[in-house]
Enzyme design. Structure first.
Site, PDB file in Angstrom:
ATOM      1  N   ASP A 166       0.859  -1.166   0.000  1.00  0.00           N
ATOM      2  CA  ASP A 166       0.000   0.000   0.000  1.00  0.00           C
ATOM      3  C   ASP A 166       0.909   1.234   0.000  1.00  0.00           C
ATOM      4  O   ASP A 166       1.822   1.338   0.826  1.00  0.00           O
ATOM      5  CB  ASP A 166      -0.883  -0.030   1.251  1.00  0.00           C
ATOM      6  CG  ASP A 166      -1.758   1.185   1.338  1.00  0.00           C
ATOM      7  OD1 ASP A 166      -1.311   2.183   1.955  1.00  0.00           O
ATOM      8  OD2 ASP A 166      -2.873   1.147   0.810  1.00  0.00           O
ATOM      9  N   ASP A 170       0.694   8.330  -9.341  1.00  0.00           N
ATOM     10  CA  ASP A 170      -0.309   7.954 -10.333  1.00  0.00           C
ATOM     11  C   ASP A 170      -1.279   6.961  -9.697  1.00  0.00           C
ATOM     12  O   ASP A 170      -1.378   5.818 -10.105  1.00  0.00           O
ATOM     13  CB  ASP A 170       0.394   7.336 -11.546  1.00  0.00           C
ATOM     14  CG  ASP A 170      -0.504   7.250 -12.768  1.00  0.00           C
ATOM     15  OD1 ASP A 170      -1.558   7.912 -12.789  1.00  0.00           O
ATOM     16  OD2 ASP A 170      -0.146   6.518 -13.698  1.00  0.00           O
TER      17      ASP A 170
END
Length: 147
Positions: A116, A135
């Protein structure tokens, strides 16, 4: 304790010589010009490369979110002196990029970290970088997925 695998609904579309990545919605998460796979196919990606005006020879690049691997392929091909580390939570996205978007295998210039992004950043187990490419979007492609 075993790490929980993150499942992402990955699908594709093709139109006019481009292949697009979707996460279970009509929103485009990334794209590739099929006959020029290392070119940055989307306008926002091309705009993000303006950072090369300020740091034209990066040695360390950190990319948060893999998308359709556009940035990873671009830096791997055109900046071979740079080391790019991509943090991606979904192995499904990674496998889609390997099979359908020509993501090269990891080597001395490309490393994929399955984590994560928020956790990765807060743990801070990385060196300073020259470029930070963020992104990260959710399935609706609206706003950052880094919450």
């Amino acid at each position: 304790m075993a790490k929980k695998k993150v499942r992402t609904p990955v699908d594709f579309s093709e139109l006019g010589g481009y292949r697009y990545l979707h996460f279970g919605s009509e929103w485009i998460q990334g794209g590739m010009q099929i006959n020029r796979p290392y070119r940055l196919a989307l306008e926002y990606q091309q705009s993000m490369m303006a950072l090369a005006l300020f740091e034209p020879h990066p040695k360390e690049i950190l990319q948060l979110g893999l998308g359709a691997a556009g940035f990873a392929k671009f830096t791997w091909k055109y900046l071979p002196e740079a080391k790019t580390t991509v943090v991606e939570i979904s192995e499904d996205v990674y496998m889609a990029c390997r099979m359908w978007f020509k993501l090269p295998e990891e080597d001395d210039h490309l490393k994929i970290v399955f984590e994560d992004c928020k956790k990765y950043l807060f743990e801070g187990n990385f060196e300073p970088v020259d470029w930070l490419l963020v992104d990260i979007y959710d399935a609706e492609a609206w706003g950052s997925g880094l919450r």
